[in-house]
Write an enzyme that holds these catalytic residues in place. Sequence first.
Site, PDB file in Angstrom:
ATOM      1  N   PRO A 166      30.135  10.702 -18.755  1.00  0.00           N
ATOM      2  CA  PRO A 166      31.567  10.918 -18.937  1.00  0.00           C
ATOM      3  C   PRO A 166      32.188  11.961 -18.015  1.00  0.00           C
ATOM      4  O   PRO A 166      33.416  12.095 -17.989  1.00  0.00           O
ATOM      5  CB  PRO A 166      31.633  11.414 -20.388  1.00  0.00           C
ATOM      6  CG  PRO A 166      30.367  12.220 -20.541  1.00  0.00           C
ATOM      7  CD  PRO A 166      29.325  11.496 -19.710  1.00  0.00           C
ATOM      8  N   SER A 167      31.382  12.718 -17.273  1.00  0.00           N
ATOM      9  CA  SER A 167      31.925  13.878 -16.577  1.00  0.00           C
ATOM     10  C   SER A 167      32.670  13.486 -15.304  1.00  0.00           C
ATOM     11  O   SER A 167      32.490  12.393 -14.762  1.00  0.00           O
ATOM     12  CB  SER A 167      30.793  14.854 -16.222  1.00  0.00           C
ATOM     13  OG  SER A 167      29.954  14.300 -15.241  1.00  0.00           O
ATOM     14  N   CYS A 168      33.480  14.430 -14.821  1.00  0.00           N
ATOM     15  CA  CYS A 168      34.229  14.215 -13.585  1.00  0.00           C
ATOM     16  C   CYS A 168      33.386  14.621 -12.382  1.00  0.00           C
ATOM     17  O   CYS A 168      33.751  15.500 -11.586  1.00  0.00           O
ATOM     18  CB  CYS A 168      35.531  15.010 -13.611  1.00  0.00           C
ATOM     19  SG  CYS A 168      36.687  14.468 -14.875  1.00  0.00           S
ATOM     20  N   ASP A 169      32.230  13.999 -12.264  1.00  0.00           N
ATOM     21  CA  ASP A 169      31.321  14.257 -11.157  1.00  0.00           C
ATOM     22  C   ASP A 169      30.764  12.920 -10.712  1.00  0.00           C
ATOM     23  O   ASP A 169      30.206  12.177 -11.521  1.00  0.00           O
ATOM     24  CB  ASP A 169      30.194  15.189 -11.603  1.00  0.00           C
ATOM     25  CG  ASP A 169      29.380  15.717 -10.424  1.00  0.00           C
ATOM     26  OD1 ASP A 169      28.825  14.875  -9.677  1.00  0.00           O
ATOM     27  OD2 ASP A 169      29.287  16.946 -10.247  1.00  0.00           O
TER      28      ASP A 169
ATOM     29  N   ASN B 267      32.102  20.632 -17.553  1.00  0.00           N
ATOM     30  CA  ASN B 267      33.348  19.882 -17.757  1.00  0.00           C
ATOM     31  C   ASN B 267      33.898  20.041 -19.166  1.00  0.00           C
ATOM     32  O   ASN B 267      34.743  19.263 -19.614  1.00  0.00           O
ATOM     33  CB  ASN B 267      33.146  18.391 -17.483  1.00  0.00           C
ATOM     34  CG  ASN B 267      33.640  17.967 -16.105  1.00  0.00           C
ATOM     35  OD1 ASN B 267      33.636  16.781 -15.794  1.00  0.00           O
ATOM     36  ND2 ASN B 267      34.078  18.896 -15.278  1.00  0.00           N
TER      37      ASN B 267
END
Length: 390
Positions: free
Chosen positions: A336-339, A380
């Site tokens: 789910p992370s913004c990476d 995050n």
Amino acid sequence: MTMQFAAPQGLGASAPVSTFDAVVETAMFDQPTLVISLDRVEQQYHALKAGLGRADIHYAVKANPAPEVIARLVAVGSHFDAASRGEIELCLAQGARPYEISFGNTIKRAADVAYAHSVGVTLFAADAAEELDKIAQHAPGAQVYIRLIVETSQADWPLSRKFGCDRDMALELLDRARDLGLQAVGFSFHVGSQTRRAAMWGPTLDEMHKIWHAATEAGHNLTLLNIGGGFPAFYGQDIEAPTDYAASVMDQVSARFGEVARVMAEPGRGLVAEAGAIVAEVMLASRKSARDLHRWVYLSIGRFSGLAETDGEAIRYQISTPRDGDPMGPCVLAGPSCDSADVLYEKQPVLLPLSLSAGDRVVIRNCGAYTSSYSSVGFNGFPPLAVMVV
């Protein structure tokens, strides 16, 4: 812990349902949660011990450091492989005795060596001259074993670069340890993580025996052989039953080394992986375009919140959902992370139900090892992996 749950979907009303299975299938969580069965940990311990026989099990604490897991293993007679002061303190707090703990990390702070010595830990690993100097200064007279580098691993994850030294240096280190007043008792090695068949140990044991023989020929009275970890868990590919696997490894050890006074084994993954499951959920199922061959399915857990071992798609976890009876199709699985690195499986897509959508429950099986211990602290803003022990 006593909890009441409905029978998991697909089980009859009269079917026996363990607390672990019921929690995994029906309990509600507000964040990804690792559920660990202590009974399954104990069962695996006894299965491995039955095959290892005279070898002492030193559980690799790093695999899963839940205090309840350590306490249960203390109760059944396990010893422990600790990598830090924190892990030593954890084991002692759960009732382990100092002489049952090996400080197996070859990279230790001097202050931590001194601490371990002060509380009664007597066995230390080393693979460098400076490390021996450190141990001699802060744990005078301690027992040490030299970690050997393994260059013949057939494991899924070889561990051949960061730890260990070669034959010539190992012999020099035994001499140095003796000159420093330490007890140079033997060697250790690690055949590699997830060595799926016992026969794969053969080439490594052959090389280790050559070094052992050279050391004894040089006049060293070796009494300890630490065969490390490598005991596998089931991730979809066939593996041997734990007792048969461990017995085969010990047969190979005995054939080469004879009756060594003391043999140690350090299972981590092979002891706790199959005792755990992560309960998570689908956050989004989508495609990037009408031409996209595969869906993208995003989970509430990713690489930075517990699934670090999906790096390189080396560990392929088994995944189940309540929709598994529906038509299936390939998908890219991501966290789910913004990476952009938070992609779990893309080179080899995962088959999941086509009907999956946001909010659906997902259970990741056999992930009791290296998930909670690898979980980041709030990357995050997502919380670290929660742990529930039953």
